[in-house]
Structures are given as C-alpha cells and as structure tokens.
Design a protein around this motif. Structure first.
Motif, PDB file in Angstrom:
ATOM      1  N   GLY A  80       0.799  -1.218   0.000  1.00 10.70           N
ATOM      2  CA  GLY A  80       0.000   0.000   0.000  1.00 10.70           C
ATOM      3  C   GLY A  80       0.830   1.264   0.000  1.00 10.70           C
ATOM      4  O   GLY A  80       0.301   2.346  -0.227  1.00 10.70           O
ATOM      5  N   PHE A  81       2.121   1.127   0.256  1.00 11.19           N
ATOM      6  CA  PHE A  81       3.004   2.288   0.296  1.00 11.19           C
ATOM      7  C   PHE A  81       4.169   2.047  -0.654  1.00 11.19           C
ATOM      8  O   PHE A  81       4.980   1.146  -0.438  1.00 11.19           O
ATOM      9  N   ALA A  82       4.230   2.848  -1.699  1.00 12.87           N
ATOM     10  CA  ALA A  82       5.275   2.670  -2.709  1.00 12.87           C
ATOM     11  C   ALA A  82       6.638   2.968  -2.106  1.00 12.87           C
ATOM     12  O   ALA A  82       6.787   3.899  -1.310  1.00 12.87           O
ATOM     13  N   PRO A  83       7.669   2.184  -2.487  1.00  9.41           N
ATOM     14  CA  PRO A  83       9.010   2.430  -1.940  1.00  9.41           C
ATOM     15  C   PRO A  83       9.630   3.681  -2.529  1.00  9.41           C
ATOM     16  O   PRO A  83       9.565   3.929  -3.729  1.00  9.41           O
ATOM     17  N   LEU A  84      10.239   4.461  -1.667  1.00 10.67           N
ATOM     18  CA  LEU A  84      10.975   5.652  -2.085  1.00 10.67           C
ATOM     19  C   LEU A  84      12.446   5.344  -2.309  1.00 10.67           C
ATOM     20  O   LEU A  84      13.158   6.142  -2.908  1.00 10.67           O
ATOM     21  N   SER A  85      12.914   4.186  -1.803  1.00 11.90           N
ATOM     22  CA  SER A  85      14.314   3.842  -1.993  1.00 11.90           C
ATOM     23  C   SER A  85      14.465   2.336  -2.155  1.00 11.90           C
ATOM     24  O   SER A  85      13.687   1.556  -1.603  1.00 11.90           O
ATOM     25  N   LEU A  86      15.466   1.967  -2.924  1.00 14.84           N
ATOM     26  CA  LEU A  86      15.823   0.577  -3.185  1.00 14.84           C
ATOM     27  C   LEU A  86      17.339   0.464  -3.203  1.00 14.84           C
ATOM     28  O   LEU A  86      18.035   1.449  -3.431  1.00 14.84           O
ATOM     29  N   TYR A 304      17.123   6.375  -4.886  1.00 10.25           N
ATOM     30  CA  TYR A 304      15.925   7.054  -4.418  1.00 10.25           C
ATOM     31  C   TYR A 304      15.050   7.501  -5.586  1.00 10.25           C
ATOM     32  O   TYR A 304      15.519   7.732  -6.697  1.00 10.25           O
ATOM     33  N   LEU A 305      13.767   7.641  -5.258  1.00 10.07           N
ATOM     34  CA  LEU A 305      12.778   8.163  -6.203  1.00 10.07           C
ATOM     35  C   LEU A 305      12.550   9.642  -5.918  1.00 10.07           C
ATOM     36  O   LEU A 305      12.459  10.051  -4.756  1.00 10.07           O
ATOM     37  N   ASP A 306      12.465  10.430  -6.966  1.00  5.91           N
ATOM     38  CA  ASP A 306      11.994  11.808  -6.846  1.00  5.91           C
ATOM     39  C   ASP A 306      10.471  11.776  -6.994  1.00  5.91           C
ATOM     40  O   ASP A 306       9.968  11.539  -8.094  1.00  5.91           O
ATOM     41  N   PRO A 307       9.707  11.975  -5.928  1.00  7.92           N
ATOM     42  CA  PRO A 307       8.251  11.852  -6.036  1.00  7.92           C
ATOM     43  C   PRO A 307       7.608  12.874  -6.958  1.00  7.92           C
ATOM     44  O   PRO A 307       6.479  12.655  -7.418  1.00  7.92           O
ATOM     45  N   GLY A 311      11.327  10.276 -11.388  1.00 13.44           N
ATOM     46  CA  GLY A 311      12.584   9.760 -11.905  1.00 13.44           C
ATOM     47  C   GLY A 311      13.537   9.516 -10.747  1.00 13.44           C
ATOM     48  O   GLY A 311      13.147   9.531  -9.576  1.00 13.44           O
ATOM     49  N   ARG A 312      14.808   9.247 -11.072  1.00  8.61           N
ATOM     50  CA  ARG A 312      15.806   9.044 -10.029  1.00  8.61           C
ATOM     51  C   ARG A 312      15.947  10.312  -9.197  1.00  8.61           C
ATOM     52  O   ARG A 312      16.011  11.420  -9.727  1.00  8.61           O
ATOM     53  N   GLY A 313      16.003  10.123  -7.901  1.00  7.46           N
ATOM     54  CA  GLY A 313      16.124  11.270  -7.022  1.00  7.46           C
ATOM     55  C   GLY A 313      17.280  11.126  -6.064  1.00  7.46           C
ATOM     56  O   GLY A 313      18.230  10.373  -6.302  1.00  7.46           O
ATOM     57  N   THR A 314      17.219  11.832  -4.958  1.00  6.83           N
ATOM     58  CA  THR A 314      18.255  11.833  -3.933  1.00  6.83           C
ATOM     59  C   THR A 314      17.618  11.512  -2.591  1.00  6.83           C
ATOM     60  O   THR A 314      16.390  11.476  -2.447  1.00  6.83           O
ATOM     61  N   ILE A 315      18.455  11.343  -1.600  1.00  9.31           N
ATOM     62  CA  ILE A 315      17.949  11.088  -0.258  1.00  9.31           C
ATOM     63  C   ILE A 315      17.077  12.238   0.225  1.00  9.31           C
ATOM     64  O   ILE A 315      16.111  12.028   0.976  1.00  9.31           O
ATOM     65  N   PHE A 316      17.355  13.441  -0.245  1.00 10.12           N
ATOM     66  CA  PHE A 316      16.575  14.587   0.205  1.00 10.12           C
ATOM     67  C   PHE A 316      15.156  14.567  -0.358  1.00 10.12           C
ATOM     68  O   PHE A 316      14.235  15.075   0.285  1.00 10.12           O
TER      69      PHE A 316
END
Length: 697
Positions: A80-86, A304-307, A311-316
């Motif tokens: 139910g909660f999409a992953p922000l990091s892998l 990380y995902l940029d919500p 696309g690819r994002g950062t920890i921030f």
C-alpha cells in the motif's frame, strides 16, 4: 543496462516505481531462456527469486542485481506504500554477512566516502534525527504510546534498549545468529547494566499478531518493560542510554543518534569499529566512522525516487516526502466521521483523509454519527456548504468540529460527476471558500498570512507551470488557438456555470443565471465581441444550466463548445463571471477579470468587483499581490494526493501528474470519452440494468 525479471517473479514485477528508481527498463525473461546480451538478471534479496537470479547469473555468465528496500523506504510497510528507496547489489546483499556485498566492498575500499558530499551527509543526518525518520514511519512517538504509563526503575536510572526481531528474519540467520543469540543478548544487557531499566522492543508485526518474535514471551518485571506497541524507532532510541541489537537496522539509527550500540549479530554496520561487536567478520578490515557508514549506506548504496518527477532522485527527495507525510499525519484528528457521502465518493475520499484508514468512518446520517459518540478532537465531515440534517447540532452538543469539504482548484483529468478521483481537497472548519455569507479558512488565511519569500517563489513557479501547460480544474478540453472573427473588437469571455451550484446560490445576488450574466456583460460592454462558453458539466449532460441557442445568440457573438477554457482565456481581453473558477484561471494569466458575485479571488484588489445590494466584501480588508493569492489558494489551503504513491503530495507534484495523465489519455483517444461524460453514462446504464434485473429491490 536493461534488467530482466524471471516470469515467476511477479512480486518484483508488481513493485511500483521499480523501473524509475532503478533508472532502467524491465523485461520478462521466460524460464529457461537465455538472458539477452547487455542485460542483467534481477532477484529479490536472499528470497527465492534472488537465489534463482544468482544461479542463472553463474550458469549464463551474466550480471546479477539483487534488490531490497532501502533504509528510508516509505511511510508504512507493504504494497500500500510505494518504496521511495531501493538497493540494487551486483555482489550480494547487505544483510547477508556470510558473503560479501557491494556495500561491504565499498566500506572495505580505499575510497573517500565523504568526498564532495560531507555537507549533504551532515544535513541528511540532521533531518533524519530531527524528524525521526526510519525505514517505515507510521509508528507513533514515545509520548503518544507511553504518556502517563508508569514505568519501573528509579528516577534517573539508566535505560537500556534490547531490540527483538521477527522469528525467521533472513537478516538473523545470515547475520550469524539464532534464537539463542537473542537470549544471550538479553542476559548480557541485564548483567552489563546493573540497576538499569531494560526495555525490550518487539517487532510491530509481532505486536499485530502477524509473526512471532524471539523475545515475545519475556515478562515485565521491576527492571524490565516489554514494548509491544508500535513506536517510532528514533523516538524510542532518544530516551535510551545504550542499545543492544542482533541485526536490526535500529542499531544503526541508534548510532546516528549518538548512542553506544552492542551487536550480537553481524549487521552491515558492525565490524567497522563504530559498534561494540560480540562477533567478528574477518572480511571487514577497515575502520569507518558513523558518518562514513551513513554516507556508504544511504548515499552511495541506496537509490531514491523523486516523487515529483518520478525519476531518479536523492535522499533529500525521500526525506522531504516522508516529512510531508508526518506533518499531514500530525494534522489528522483522532477520528474523521463523514456524514451523507455517496458510496462511490466515500470510497474515493477515504484514502486521502488519513494515512491510517482506521481513523476514517463514513455514515449515512447524523444519527449514525451520534452512535459513534464523537467528541472533542473528532471531525464531523460533510460535502459542501450545507450540512446534512443534525450534523451542526451534533457538533455543538458533542464538542466535535464540523468540517466542510470540497474539491481543490486543481482537481483531476475528468469531472467529479464522472466519478473521477480528485487529486486535491479542501477541508474548512470556518465555512467554505465559495460561501461568502460567512468567513472561511481561506478568507482568514488570505487576510492574515505572512507568506515567506520561498512560498512566493513557489507560487510564481506553480503559476508559470499552470500557464505553460494549460492546466485547469478538470483538464478535459482540447487546446488550440481560437479563430474568432472579432474584427478588432474587444473580446469578452463569459463562462457558463452550473446554475444550481452552491457558489451561485450563496455568492450571487443580482446576477445569478447564465442568461443574466450574458445580459450584464452586454450592458457593460455593448460594443464588445462576447464569447459564451458553457460549463463542461452542463455540456456532458450531468448538470443543469443549459441555455437555448436563441437566448444566447441575442447577447453573445459566439458559443464556444470545443476549445478549452485556457484557449478561450488566451484569446480574450476580459473575463466576465459570476463565481466561476475561470476568473481565477484568468488572473493566473494576467487577464482583466470582472466579477458579478463574490468568488474567493474577489475583493483583494485583483479583480473589478460589481457588487449588488447587500453584498459585503468588507471582511476582505487587505490588498494582495497575485503571488500571495496563489500561495494562499494553491499552496496552503488545499491538500494534494498522489494516487500512484498513495501519499500526500505538493501542488507541484499534482500539476505534473495531471499533465502526464492528460497527455497519456490524449495519446489513446481517452480524453474524448471523458469529455462526453462516457463513464458517468455507463454507470447510470449499469444502475438502471441492475434495478431492472432485481425488480427494483
């Protein structure tokens, strides 16, 4: 490099946002087939798919990637909660101490892990600690769970945390531990800290009854507290003097918080000199600081995902998203009781109202709500300005807060009357923005708020995006250049409205019909070229407000039924409206706006207000800039929801989602079906057929 997924690995295939976080494509690889050149085989950690991926990689001599959730995954656990990091490990996986991993090799290398990112590492660590972020973040804080609960131990006695894990957790066995290790850890914590209170933290899935733990049966006593409720890991760690773990990530979070950590297993952060280790790993030969461990695991290893862009994002990007969920969760009342909502609307709204669905209940009538015994801290929700019978009385008697709900100004691609889910809502405890007979939260906000320079900059950028991409509330109509034969005359756009709409009933006096609006516009500008644009709900046949063509033709030079409202605004000189959101759209595009009612954007010095008898805009006592109006109406007043990530989003995120959705529908021809009210009509047909089939039961 492309990645392939074995046909049997449906769990990986269903992972939302996987391709975007990895930054690569995914393809199905049939069982037994050879992996194409330039591709890697993918599996999930040390589970079945990961073991298979390793076998295929060895047999075929192809690269391998083992996937796992990152250390800042999501608000809550599960699909139910999409992953922000892998993490995608080409060597092994970080929690398997029986073999190397890419993370272990990185920590063993001579690489300067802080080069060029030292300031970012410190900032991310500070944000994680300040906002108490963890892998999952839905658990309440210490005070919410233990406030008022008497705890054993003398005042000022040391506190020691012992972290339990779920029985069978792969990181336990692969970290060189078993059930006896947990018993030894508890015994050591007691023996090494005489006089201390020992807190045993069970895993949330054990608390929920889904799994068993290793220390579940430990009883409470005068020196032991077993914490079986879910608690935010860092809010717990903050109150401890020492932490004992086997292989839990809570041990590393304790290191981040500056606590001494003893490891009885071999988690990824043990063996580098930062922890008190009761096992050794001969492969781990370097000394690494907590800063270096953090940089390796959270910056170099995790992806990380940029919500916003998806696309690819950062920890921030992950931190910002999780902080937003925490802030919104903190604003959620104890209970939200919706009264009088249709079933389809309740189903669409429930996920948006609280990250914890148990807090939201929908009932048909105020009497049903009363049986739930609402009280102070609860909200009684209803749609629009007029409450169902008995709701206002129940709110006064119970101490609950009456809250009105409406769609936000940037809603969706498609109409609410076609059952399209909204991307934004407003919740208003004072009134509602389209009812000028009483104050609203928006009016209060616009009268009193001090907007920061950052907010005003965001407002400018959001407005520029809206204008550049032609975003409106519903985003249905085709966008093209208008070719009206105005022959140099001043062009007035008159947007039609749904005549039974509450904004007209409550916000208009002398002019309150589409025909009356056309007549008023013609009287005000007898020589202008007037374009009348019917409302899309009226055009689709879902709502009332249509005009006979003869009546329109007497006052308008052209009826525009095809072009988008944005195309019409772009081609006009002025907009004349009662209370339509088209007036706000026109302000965003720096057009002259004349209003005959009292919409939320009137009375702030930005519109030409034609007020009738008894109309009072005196409460709006402030002159606003356009950026301030946008900051209040688009950034602060509504809240936004991302249906792909199932979480609270920014206005900017939703603007992107809407543009992406509209473009996808345009490419498939789906926008035309939405424009014609296709789904609503199909639903009505299905209802009629069902009634006929069941004999009206």
């Amino acid at each position: 490099m492309d990645h392939c997924v074995s046909l049997l690995d449906f769990g990986i295939w269903r992972q939302p946002m996987l391709e975007r976080v990895l930054g690569t494509g995914l393809r199905i690889a049939l069982p037994g087939a050879r992996v194409p050149p330039g591709a890697a085989i993918v599996g999930w950690g040390r589970k079945r798919s990961g073991r298979r991926a390793e076998r295929i990689a060895r047999a075929q001599g192809v690269p391998m990637r083992l996937l796992e959730d990152g250390f800042l995954r999501s608000w809550g656990p599960g699909r139910g909660f999409a992953p922000l990091s892998l993490v995608a490990d080409e060597v092994g996986i970080y929690y398997d101490a029986s073999a190397p991993s890419a993370l272990e090799n990185l920590l063993n290398s001579d690489r300067d892990l802080l080069h060029g990112i030292g300031a970012d590492v410190d900032r991310a660590r500070e944000l994680i600690l300040r906002h108490r972020l963890s892998k999952y973040n839905a658990a309440p804080d210490w005070d919410d769970v233990l406030a008022g609960r008497p705890l054993p131990g003398a005042a000022g006695a040391p506190r020691v945390l012992v972290v339990d894990q779920t029985a069978g957790d792969l990181s336990v066995g692969l970290g060189g531990a078993d059930a006896s290790t947990f018993r030894a850890m508890l015994a050591a914590a007691r023996a090494e800290n005489p006089g201390a209170t020992v807190f045993v933290k069970t895993h949330p899935e054990v608390s929920a009854g889904h799994k068993a733990g290793y220390l579940t049966a430990v009883p409470d006593d005068e020196h032991t507290v077993v914490l079986r409720d879910a608690i935010s890991p860092l809010s717990l760690v903050e109150r401890m003097d020492r932490v004992y773990v086997v292989s839990s990530t809570m041990g590393f979070e304790a290191l981040l918080a500056g606590k001494p950590v003893t490891c009885f297993g071999l988690p990824w952060y043990a063996g580098w000199g930062a922890t008190d280790d009761r096992q050794a790993c001969a492969r781990r030969t370097r000394a690494r600081s907590v800063r270096e461990l953090f940089a390796a695991g959270y910056f170099h290893y995790a992806r990380y995902l940029d919500p916003v862009t998806q696309g690819r994002g950062t920890i921030f990007h992950a931190i910002e998203w999780l902080v937003r969920q925490r802030q919104m969760a903190a604003l959620t009342p104890r209970r939200l009781i919706g009264v009088g909502f249709r079933r389809w609307k309740a189903a669409n709204l429930q996920p948006m109202l609280a990250l914890d669905p148990k807090r939201v209940t929908f009932v048909d009538r105020a009497a049903d709500a009363a049986r739930l015994q609402p009280g102070e801290g609860d909200w009684l929700l209803h749609w629009g300005a007029t409450a169902p019978a008995g709701v206002a009385e129940l709110a006064r008697a119970s101490g609950a807060t009456q809250v009105r709900m409406e769609d936000g100004y940037v809603r969706s691609v498609g109409l609410g009357s076609d059952l399209i889910r909204p991307h934004s809502l407003v919740l208003d405890a004072r009134g509602i923005y389209f009812d000028p007979s009483q104050p609203s939260d928006l009016e209060h906000l616009l009268n009193t708020a001090n907007f920061t320079p950052e907010e005003l900059q965001r407002a400018r950028e959001a407005r520029a995006f809206i204008v550049a991409h032609g975003v409106t509330k519903y985003n249905l109509e085709p966008r093209a250049r208008a070719a009206w034969p105005s022959q140099g005359r001043r062009v007035l756009l008159v947007p039609g409205q749904v005549e039974d709409d509450a904004s007209i009933r409550l916000g208009c006096t002398d002019v309150r019909t589409n025909l009356g609006l056309l007549q008023a516009a013609r009287r005000a500008c007898p020589d202008a070229y007037i374009v009348y644009k019917p409302h899309p709900d009226v055009m689709s046949g879902n709502r009332i407000g249509g005009l006979a063509m003869a009546a329109v033709g007497e006052f308008a030079d052209h009826i525009e039924a095809q072009l988008s409202v944005v195309s019409c605004i772009d081609a006009c000189d002025e907009v004349h409206t009662m209370t339509s959101l088209t007036g706000f759209d026109a302000l965003l595009r720096n057009k002259v706006v004349v209003v005959y009612g009292q919409p939320f954007y009137a009375g702030w010095g930005l519109t030409r207000d034609v007020v009738g008898t008894g109309v009072a805009l005196a409460r709006r006592s402030r002159t606003l800039s356009l950026d301030e109006l946008v900051a209040g109406a688009l950034l602060r007043y509504p809240f936004y929801w991302d249906w792909e990530l199932n979480g609270y989003a920014t206005c900017e995120t939703v603007l992107r989602r809407i543009v992406e959705r509209r473009q996808a529908l345009e490419a498939k021809g789906g926008l035309e079906r939405l424009r014609s009210g296709f789904f609503r009509r199909q639903w009505r047909k299905a209802r009629v057929l069902t009634q006929a089939w069941t004999g009206g039961r």
